[in-house]
Design an enzyme around this catalytic site. Structure first.
Site, mmCIF file in Angstrom:
data_model
loop_
_atom_site.group_PDB
_atom_site.id
_atom_site.type_symbol
_atom_site.label_atom_id
_atom_site.label_comp_id
_atom_site.label_asym_id
_atom_site.label_seq_id
_atom_site.Cartn_x
_atom_site.Cartn_y
_atom_site.Cartn_z
ATOM 1 C CE1 TYR A 1 -3.831 2.100 0.059
ATOM 2 C CE2 TYR A 1 -4.691 0.155 1.155
ATOM 3 C CZ TYR A 1 -4.904 1.347 0.484
ATOM 4 O OH TYR A 1 -6.183 1.780 0.249
ATOM 5 C CD GLU B 1 -4.337 6.243 0.916
ATOM 6 O OE1 GLU B 1 -5.509 6.049 0.573
ATOM 7 O OE2 GLU B 1 -4.013 6.767 1.986
ATOM 8 C CG ASP C 1 -7.912 11.247 -24.389
ATOM 9 O OD1 ASP C 1 -6.993 10.416 -24.250
ATOM 10 O OD2 ASP C 1 -9.099 10.984 -24.117
ATOM 11 C CB THR D 1 -3.801 4.159 -22.171
ATOM 12 O OG1 THR D 1 -3.533 4.132 -23.585
ATOM 13 C CG2 THR D 1 -5.219 4.634 -21.944
ATOM 14 C CE LYS E 1 -6.514 2.938 -26.030
ATOM 15 N NZ LYS E 1 -6.597 3.122 -24.557
ATOM 16 N NE ARG F 1 -7.275 -2.822 -19.648
ATOM 17 C CZ ARG F 1 -7.688 -2.351 -20.824
ATOM 18 N NH1 ARG F 1 -7.149 -2.802 -21.942
ATOM 19 N NH2 ARG F 1 -8.622 -1.431 -20.889
#
Length: 416
Positions: free
Chosen positions: A63, A65, A209, A235, A238, A244
């Site tokens: 974890y 954060e 984008d 992203t 692709k 991903r």
């Protein structure tokens, strides 16, 4: 740093089969599907074994954060190194002053860009959904269409190209707070300089984008939006061929706003195994081999477009500059949705998409995955013939399926 452990025995190939044979069978079935059909969905690719290894690593347990050096949990010394590595590699790869690699997806990255630059109710100019805009570009079913006032520009119905004069006219009329350039199905290079000029004229932010072309940008096969856009959303899968996920690129003056928009405004803990896999992908994309790959992706898309045109199909804009192309199967007597089903039955996997004509669904396909498999222009020409055979004759799917199986078998995505 002294390492006293190895991964030997931690990730054996049969561990899932022993623990959960039902799920293992599903995974093996999916591998078989990917290995015996042709993956022509423009948003899909095959990651490297190294990327898969990072995704399945012990970093999945951590974890974290916050950001390197400022986490809300202890024990982050090594994941901090991994994230800094991913950030530095992204900055060098794309020539950006700042990179945030924590976004869970492309949509999450766009959400963060909006959160950094906009307030609810602001006007945004973006490519209309019927012309290839993404859901995050103003769909009423999406947060973007509910929180902001979107105005859509379009493409010329005859040429299929973005109408930059319409963009300028709409910007002057509506004075948007931001302009978004990017598409899920536009096959040509976007003129980022033209968008920058319009944004400057009306005092708007420019958000690129670049989810689809960013891999081509990394390989030098497409122009970069980084010098022109205030924020670039992308992203990491692709064409980029990573896990991903999403990322954002911007200048130093917006770095803090972008980082705070990702965490804590829109996301919680970072997925450290995915960030490590992004670092692997950025490293792979910085190699001459990836540059050659990116250019071959484009060459294959252009060869496929030429082959489909020769078969009598109406390819949008007459071709492509990128990894994707769209076409209308109507000249062969079938609509887009029916065509996708026929092609899927033959092992040719792709998407439908909107075309710049009222109520017309076409087909969208890309060459990133088949190029990763090692296919070239010769195979693209043959795939175009197989497409036409299936669309002309509903009974051809079984015969074509066997040829597709043979072709895929000659170019396995993960050779044994």
């Amino acid at each position: 740093m002294v390492v006293t452990h190895t991964l030997d025995g931690l990730l054996p190939a049969d561990v899932l089969a022993r623990q959960d044979p039902e799920l293992a069978e599903i995974l093996l079935g999916e591998l078989d599907r990917q290995s015996t059909t042709l993956q022509l969905i423009a948003a899909e690719n095959f990651t490297s074994p190294a990327v898969l290894a990072a995704l399945g690593s012990p970093l999945a347990n951590k974890y974290a954060e916050g950001y390197p050096g400022a986490r809300h949990h202890g024990g982050c010394e090594l994941v901090d190194v991994a994230e800094r590595l991913a950030v530095e590699r992204a900055k060098v790869l794309f020539g950006a002053e700042h990179a945030n690699v924590q976004s869970h997806s492309g949509s999450s990255a766009v959400l963060a860009a909006y959160a950094a630059l906009l307030r609810p109710g602001d006007t945004v100019l973006a490519l209309g959904l019927p012309h290839g805009g993404h859901l995050t570009h103003g769909s009423p079913a999406n947060f973007s269409g509910r929180w902001f006032d979107f105005v859509g520009y379009g493409v010329d119905p005859e040429s299929g190209l973005i109408d930059y004069e319409q963009v300028r006219s709409l910007a002057r009329t509506h004075r948007p707070k931001a302009i978004v350039c990017g598409s899920i199905s536009y096959p040509r290079h976007i003129d980022y300089a033209a968008f920058r000029a319009v944004a400057d004229e009306v005092g708007a932010y420019l958000i690129a984008d670049a989810a689809h072309p960013i891999g081509l940008v990394a390989g030098g096969a497409a122009p970069s939006p980084v010098p022109y856009a205030d924020v670039v959303c992308a992203t990491t899968h692709k064409v980029l061929r990573g896990p991903r996920g999403g990322m954002l690129l911007c200048g130093t003056e917006l770095a803090e706003r972008v980082d705070r928009a990702v965490f804590p405004f829109t996301q919680g803990g970072a997925q450290m195994h995915t960030i490590a896999a992004k670092a692997v992908a950025f490293g792979e994309a910085a190699t001459p081999a990836f540059t050659a790959y990116a250019h071959q992706v484009v060459a294959n898309a252009q060869a496929l477009a030429a082959g489909l045109t020769a078969e009598g199909l109406a390819v949008t804009t007459g071709g492509t500059d990128t990894h994707l192309l769209t076409f209308d199967p109507a000249p062969l007597g079938v609509d887009g949705r029916s065509a996708r089903g026929r092609l899927a039955a033959a092992g040719l996997v792709l998407d439908t998409c909107a075309l710049p004509h009222p109520d017309v669904r076409g087909l969208r396909l890309g060459t990133a995955a088949v190029t990763t498999q090692g296919m070239g222009e010769v195979e693209m020409a043959r795939i175009a013939v197989l497409f036409a055979a299936v669309l002309r004759d509903v009974h051809a799917a079984r015969r074509v399926r066997e040829e597709v199986r043979d072709l895929a078998g000659r170019f396995p995505p993960y050779p044994g």
